[in-house]
Scaffold this active site. Structure first.
Site, PDB file in Angstrom:
ATOM      1  N   MET A   1      21.346  25.401   2.527  1.00 29.50           N
ATOM      2  CA  MET A   1      21.826  24.326   1.698  1.00 29.50           C
ATOM      3  C   MET A   1      20.685  23.854   0.810  1.00 29.50           C
ATOM      4  SD  MET A   1      22.776  20.377   2.734  1.00 29.50           S
ATOM      5  CE  MET A   1      22.484  20.514   4.420  1.00 29.50           C
ATOM      6  N   PRO A   2      20.756  24.075  -0.509  1.00 32.65           N
ATOM      7  CA  PRO A   2      19.697  23.569  -1.378  1.00 32.65           C
ATOM      8  C   PRO A   2      19.822  22.058  -1.574  1.00 32.65           C
ATOM      9  CG  PRO A   2      21.241  24.939  -2.620  1.00 32.65           C
ATOM     10  CD  PRO A   2      21.699  24.925  -1.211  1.00 32.65           C
ATOM     11  N   THR A   3      18.697  21.387  -1.476  1.00 33.17           N
ATOM     12  CA  THR A   3      18.620  19.968  -1.782  1.00 33.17           C
ATOM     13  C   THR A   3      17.656  19.808  -2.940  1.00 33.17           C
ATOM     14  OG1 THR A   3      19.034  19.362   0.514  1.00 33.17           O
ATOM     15  CG2 THR A   3      18.065  17.669  -0.904  1.00 33.17           C
ATOM     16  N   SER A  38      27.584  22.999  -0.916  1.00 35.75           N
ATOM     17  CA  SER A  38      26.321  23.096  -0.182  1.00 35.75           C
ATOM     18  C   SER A  38      25.141  22.546  -0.969  1.00 35.75           C
ATOM     19  CB  SER A  38      26.038  24.554   0.202  1.00 35.75           C
ATOM     20  OG  SER A  38      25.724  25.313  -0.951  1.00 35.75           O
ATOM     21  N   ASP A  40      23.079  19.625  -2.547  1.00 29.17           N
ATOM     22  CA  ASP A  40      22.809  18.181  -2.547  1.00 29.17           C
ATOM     23  C   ASP A  40      21.822  17.867  -3.654  1.00 29.17           C
ATOM     24  OD1 ASP A  40      24.397  17.514  -0.313  1.00 29.17           O
ATOM     25  OD2 ASP A  40      22.778  18.059   1.056  1.00 29.17           O
TER      26      ASP A  40
END
Length: 65
Positions: A1-3, A38, A40
């Site tokens: 999940m990239p933030t 996915s 954020d």
């Protein structure tokens, strides 16, 4: 999940932020091959009093050349 954390000067409208996060989400999904759900994105609005470049606060006038 990239933030993705983004810091920018305060003052953008909600509409500008919506357009920005949509564009960043699309670019992230395209380049990383992930689903939009996915991604954020955290936006931190920063006052010009709390940001400096080259030893000068952005809230202060630029020096005369």
């Amino acid at each position: 999940m990239p933030t993705i954390n983004v810091q920018m000067f305060e003052g953008r409208t909600l509409e500008q932020k919506r357009a920005f996060v949509q564009a960043v989400t699309e670019a992230t999904c395209k380049s990383l091959g992930c689903a939009p759900g996915s991604v954020d994105i955290i936006i931190q609005d920063v006052s010009r009093d709390n940001w400096a470049t080259g030893g000068r606060l952005w809230s202060e006038p630029a020096p005369e050349a």
